[in-house]
Each structure stands twice: as C-alpha cells, then as structure tokens.
Enzyme design. Structure first.
Site, mmCIF file in Angstrom:
data_model
loop_
_atom_site.group_PDB
_atom_site.id
_atom_site.type_symbol
_atom_site.label_atom_id
_atom_site.label_comp_id
_atom_site.label_asym_id
_atom_site.label_seq_id
_atom_site.Cartn_x
_atom_site.Cartn_y
_atom_site.Cartn_z
ATOM 1 N N LYS A 191 0.833 -1.213 0.000
ATOM 2 C CA LYS A 191 0.000 0.000 0.000
ATOM 3 C C LYS A 191 0.862 1.255 0.000
ATOM 4 O O LYS A 191 1.542 1.540 0.992
ATOM 5 C CB LYS A 191 -0.912 0.045 1.231
ATOM 6 C CG LYS A 191 -1.977 1.126 1.053
ATOM 7 C CD LYS A 191 -2.707 1.479 2.325
ATOM 8 C CE LYS A 191 -2.051 2.579 3.103
ATOM 9 N NZ LYS A 191 -1.973 3.876 2.392
ATOM 10 N N GLY A 244 6.767 4.533 8.579
ATOM 11 C CA GLY A 244 5.916 5.709 8.765
ATOM 12 C C GLY A 244 6.096 6.261 10.165
ATOM 13 O O GLY A 244 7.144 6.061 10.800
ATOM 14 N N SER A 245 5.056 6.917 10.645
ATOM 15 C CA SER A 245 5.178 7.599 11.936
ATOM 16 C C SER A 245 5.127 6.596 13.101
ATOM 17 O O SER A 245 4.588 5.493 12.962
ATOM 18 C CB SER A 245 4.044 8.608 12.095
ATOM 19 O OG SER A 245 2.810 7.921 12.099
ATOM 20 N N THR A 246 5.657 7.010 14.232
ATOM 21 C CA THR A 246 5.659 6.141 15.418
ATOM 22 C C THR A 246 4.229 5.867 15.867
ATOM 23 O O THR A 246 3.899 4.737 16.252
ATOM 24 C CB THR A 246 6.488 6.791 16.546
ATOM 25 O OG1 THR A 246 7.846 6.883 16.072
ATOM 26 C CG2 THR A 246 6.467 5.970 17.816
ATOM 27 N N GLY A 249 2.851 3.267 13.631
ATOM 28 C CA GLY A 249 3.563 2.011 13.915
ATOM 29 C C GLY A 249 2.971 1.301 15.123
ATOM 30 O O GLY A 249 2.781 0.080 15.133
ATOM 31 N N GLU A 266 9.608 0.608 10.819
ATOM 32 C CA GLU A 266 10.629 1.657 10.758
ATOM 33 C C GLU A 266 9.877 2.955 10.965
ATOM 34 O O GLU A 266 9.064 3.354 10.124
ATOM 35 C CB GLU A 266 11.359 1.605 9.419
ATOM 36 C CG GLU A 266 12.682 2.339 9.451
ATOM 37 C CD GLU A 266 12.556 3.743 8.939
ATOM 38 O OE1 GLU A 266 12.486 4.672 9.787
ATOM 39 O OE2 GLU A 266 12.512 3.923 7.725
ATOM 40 N N CYS A 300 13.427 10.228 7.566
ATOM 41 C CA CYS A 300 13.322 9.749 8.953
ATOM 42 C C CYS A 300 14.658 9.811 9.684
ATOM 43 O O CYS A 300 14.691 9.961 10.897
ATOM 44 C CB CYS A 300 12.715 8.353 9.005
ATOM 45 S SG CYS A 300 13.520 7.231 7.907
ATOM 46 N N GLU A 401 9.329 14.778 16.498
ATOM 47 C CA GLU A 401 9.752 14.780 15.103
ATOM 48 C C GLU A 401 8.911 15.786 14.321
ATOM 49 O O GLU A 401 7.687 15.697 14.307
ATOM 50 C CB GLU A 401 9.573 13.375 14.508
ATOM 51 C CG GLU A 401 10.089 13.264 13.099
ATOM 52 C CD GLU A 401 9.982 11.850 12.544
ATOM 53 O OE1 GLU A 401 8.942 11.204 12.741
ATOM 54 O OE2 GLU A 401 10.949 11.394 11.904
#
Ligand code: ADP
Length: 498
Positions: A191, A244-246, A249, A266, A300, A401
């Site tokens: 995706k 992607g973002s934490t 995740g 990641e 990142c 971030e």
C-alpha cells in the site's frame, strides 16, 4: 486511454499514460466501491489525478491473489536463480524508465526532479539488483549435534506480506520492501501512501513487464485507516512491514497482534548530530546541512538536533546559516537550480508552522527562516528552511519529530553531556558524530542509543547496510543481508540416523 488509465502531461512536458486502478493479479482494476482518492501537486496545489482506493473487500481480493500466487508453481516452483533474474530485469526496467519515474515522483511528492533522478531512482534500481543477487544465496545450515543425528535448517519464505509505505521516498520505500520480500519467495500486497499514489502504479507496469507471475505483487492505494488497517488486520497476511510515523507504527503493532503477524517497523526519529571542537568544521557544516535539509527535511534519519561543542559553536552557527542561504534554494521542483521543493501536503506544511509557533511560544530563538514561501502562482506548500537556537532539551521542538526543513542547534560542554543529551528522546534511529579523534569517534558511536551512527557524515544510507532503529524508532532491520531475515522463517529439521 481507458477509464483505468489517464493521459497526463507533467510540468516538464512529459506526456505519458498514468494507471489509476488497483493492481491485482497483474491487472489494473476498479475498486469494488468505485471510491477514488485525489492526489495534488504540492508545488501548485492543482489536482494531478484521482486513483482508485481499495476497500476492505478489495484488500481481501488482493490477499487471496497473493496467497494463490504464493502456492502456484509459477512462483513457488521456480528456481531461486530465475526469481533473482526477475528482480534484475526489474532493476534494468527502472533504469530504462528513470525519466518517467523521476518525473512522476517529483510531480506527486514535490521533491526536486534532479534529486529524484540522481538519488531516488538509482537507489531503487540498486536495491532491486542487490536483492536479485541474493535470491539464489538464501540458505540454511547443517548444525552438528551427534553422529546419530543430522540436523539442518531451511530458510522458508514467510508467505503473504502486507507492506505499508510512506510518501517521502515512495519508489525507494517500495524497493526496500519488495526487493527482499520477493528475493525470499514471498508475495506482496503493498500500500503506497495516500499522498503519493502515482509512481508506484507506474512501477506496477514495470513489474508486469519484468515477468513476475500474476498475484506476486499487488498494489492497493487507499487511506491508512481503511486500506492500511484492512491489510494490517487481515488474518491471511503473514507479515506486515511498515515505514511511517511512530503513532501509526504503534497502531499497526496492535492490529497485527490479531493473528500474531511477524512485523517490522521503521518509525520516527529525532536524530542528533554532534560536532566536537576538533572536527573539520567545513565538512561538518556541509553534512549537517544535507542531513536535515535534503528532501525538504522529510527524511526519517534527518539530523534534526544539532549539538555543537562550545569552542566552535559561534563559528558553526555562522557557517551553517551561510550554507543554508547558499544551498537551500527554494523553488519549482522541475527547475534544476532548486534544492528545496514544497512540503508534500498542506497538513505537513501546517505541522511545521505549528512547531515554529511552538518554538517561539516556548522562548526559543528563531535564528533563520520560518516563513512560508509562495510559488509564482502564489500557491504551494513551501516553507523556508528554519533554524532555532537558545533551545532547551525539554521543549517540544527538541523532543518531537517535525519532519521538515527544521533544525534546533545548541551548545554542549563535555563528551559526557553530549552523549546524555543525544540519548534524551524517545527515539533511536540515526545519529552523527564529527571529530578527528578516532578514539572519541568510536567511543561515542558505542554510547549513542541508535540503530545507525555516522562518523564524519550524515544520512548517506546504502542498500548494502542494515537500516533501522531502537527505542521508539522501530524494530527489525531493512536493507543489506540483515533485511532478508525479516522475510524468511527458519525451519529446523531433525533427522534420526540411529
Ligand atoms: P504520516 O503521518 O507521515 O502521513 P503515517 O505513518 O500515517 O505517516 O503513514 C504511513 C503509511 O501508513 C501510509 O501508507 C498510511 O496510509 C499508512 N497508515 C496510516 N494509518 C494506518 C493504520 N491505522 N493502519 C495501517 N496503515 C496506516
């Protein structure tokens, strides 16, 4: 032209056929619901195209196709050398189509075309070629136990992989995911991010042309909470690989818990870059600039926190601002002189502005930039490269971030203080150390809590080298030989010889 393909002309004049369907079983198809998502040019805010977005039902169709392909002789039965050759062929097709791919990537994402052409596309081709080379070298071991027993291991593919990628390097992230998955004999439902759906659909045509059997790679555009979640929760998906973002995740980890999927994540970073008094100042300034400002700061591993030893703090700051002024030319992504294009979306632009406001409100000093920049038509999500000084580690701008051309710079006294402060965030992705003292360089590299440390450089990742984080920056490794581990299960076979 059909209703699954659009004839588009990019801002650089390239006229081409853009697929807009879901890619399932090597065919472009409409989504069951006929729902589409729109993607816009971040430099002009004009719509480029609408593409079909996958519903839960479409995800189910794609997963079934991937499952069937996983078991078919046309994929499961081919030799590992032939599997590798398909990836090598795909690498060559990426190179032959470099101009098309770089154009679409630049248009949809806003990154400078020359960066897409000279950095992203070679990285994509190299990654496919590298993993093509691995395909026939994935092997187990014979492990000695006793003369009455033969024991060996086999590395088996995991199965159907759900691969969810972000918008900052769409094609490169697709290659990082597909390369090792396919080399190991898995199949994929991938995706792309909803902000950048176009280049991966073009890549799909090359995947078919390379000769991958139907169902081996399926590409579904769609939103995270619908399409992404349907992939992460699907009980017949064996593994989820996510970048992607934490926050997302964390959500994917929860979703994947339903059937205990193998996961690799990641996620975010707030990577420190330390410059000691004895560093080569000119080199440190150049790397620190690229390390945070490249790709509009949407990287990142970006060195978003710069810590400078006090003996060279003032000189570094002056030189860093000069470097930003000299190199960070903002403008049209298709202009060869442009270093910095627009942020990918209004939402990302707004996010950066909110951190600029937060820095000012918390009493930090806005030392450079911080203002919107408008394209010739008065549009576009451009923001000036932004530097904050007089920061305190507990400020939001030092902890969270931002994901933009936004950096905080502060002085430190001792090595012990630098390491302590470098480690003082929830993240642990990348880090950089600048010093000419070889002992100090390695000592600090060991002391920093991060998946990656660069000594006297920053962020120049390589497809042969493991990539990933510790703490809240993720789990598992991509790239290099280490990246294969995430895409195989090790089976132990015990043979009784007595
Ligand atoms: P960003 O906030 O920078 O857009 P995200 O982490 O939200 O980054 O997005 C990265 C990828 O994850 C995108 O492909 C997005 O669609 C997908 N995604 C977002 N939310 C979810 C979710 N709940 N489940 C699965 N995938 C998701």
């Amino acid at each position: 032209m059909s209703d699954l393909t659009l004839n588009l002309t990019a801002p650089n004049g390239l006229n081409y056929m853009q697929p807009i369907g879901l890619f399932i079983n090597n065919e472009f198809v409409k989504s069951a619901s006929r729902v589409k998502l729109s993607t816009i040019d971040p430099a002009t805010e004009a719509e480029i195209a609408s593409v079909y977005a996958a519903s839960t039902d479409d995800v189910d169709v794609a997963v079934k196709a991937a499952r069937k392909a996983f078991n078919e002789p046309s994929w499961a039965g081919i030799s590992s050398t032939d599997r590798g050759n398909l990836l090598l062929k795909l690498a060559s097709l990426v190179e032959e189509n470099a101009h098309h791919l770089a154009t679409i990537e630049s248009w949809d994402n806003g990154k400078p075309y020359i960066h897409a052409l000279n950095v992203d596309i070679p990285a994509v081709a190299n990654t496919f070629r590298y993993y093509g080379g691995w395909a026939d070298k994935i092997q187990g071991d014979v492990i000695e136990t006793s003369p009455q027993k033969l024991t060996y291991t086999i590395r088996e593919p995991v199965g159907v992989c759900g691969q969810i990628i972000p918008w900052n390097f769409p094609l490169a992230m697709a290659a990082w995911k597909l390369g090792p998955a396919l080399a190991c004999g898995n199949t994929s439902v991938l995706k792309p991010a909803e902000q950048t759906p176009l280049s991966i659909l073009y890549l799909a045509t090359l995947i078919k042309e390379a000769g991958f059997p139907p169902g081996v790679v399926n590409i579904l555009n769609g939103h995270g909470r619908t399409t992404g979640d349907a992939i992460a929760t699907h009980v017949d998906v064996d593994k989820v690989a996510f970048t992607g973002s934490t926050a997302t995740g964390r959500q994917i980890m929860r979703s994947a818990a339903l059937n205990l999927k193998n996961i690799t994540l990641e996620t975010g970073g707030k990577s420190p870059l330390l410059v000691f008094n004895d560093a080569d100042l000119k080199s440190a300034v150049a790397w620190a600039h690229t390390g945070i400002m490249f790709n509009q700061g949407q990287v990142c591993t970006a060195n978003s926190r710069i810590l400078i030893q006090e003996g060279i703090y003032d000189r570094f700051l002056v030189a860093f601002k000069e470097q930003v002024k000299k190199v960070s030319k903002i403008g049209n992504p298709f202009d060869d002189a442009t270093f910095q294009g627009p942020q990918v979306t209004q939402a990302q632009f707004d996010r950066i502005v909110s951190y600029i406001d937060s820095g000012i409100a918390e009493g930090a000093c806005l030392a450079y930039g911080g203002k919107p920049y408008k394209n010739v038509n008065g549009k576009g999500f451009f923001i000036e490269p932004t530097i904050f000084t007089n920061v305190k580690d507990e400020m939001k701008i030092c902890q969270e971030e931002v994901f933009g051309p936004f950096v905080v710079i502060s002085p430190f006294k001792t090595e012990e203080e630098a390491v302590r402060r470098a480690n003082d965030t929830p993240f642990g992705l990348a880090s950089s150390v600048f010093t000419q003292d070889i002992k100090k360089a390695h000592r600090v590299a060991r002391a920093i809590q991060a998946g990656m440390v660069w000594i006297n450089s920053s962020g120049d990742s390589d497809f042969r080298i493991p990539f990933g984080g510790v703490k809240q920056s993720g789990m598992g490794r991509e790239l290099g030989e280490a990246g294969l581990a995430a895409y195989t299960n090790l089976k132990a076979v015990h043979v009784n010889l007595s």
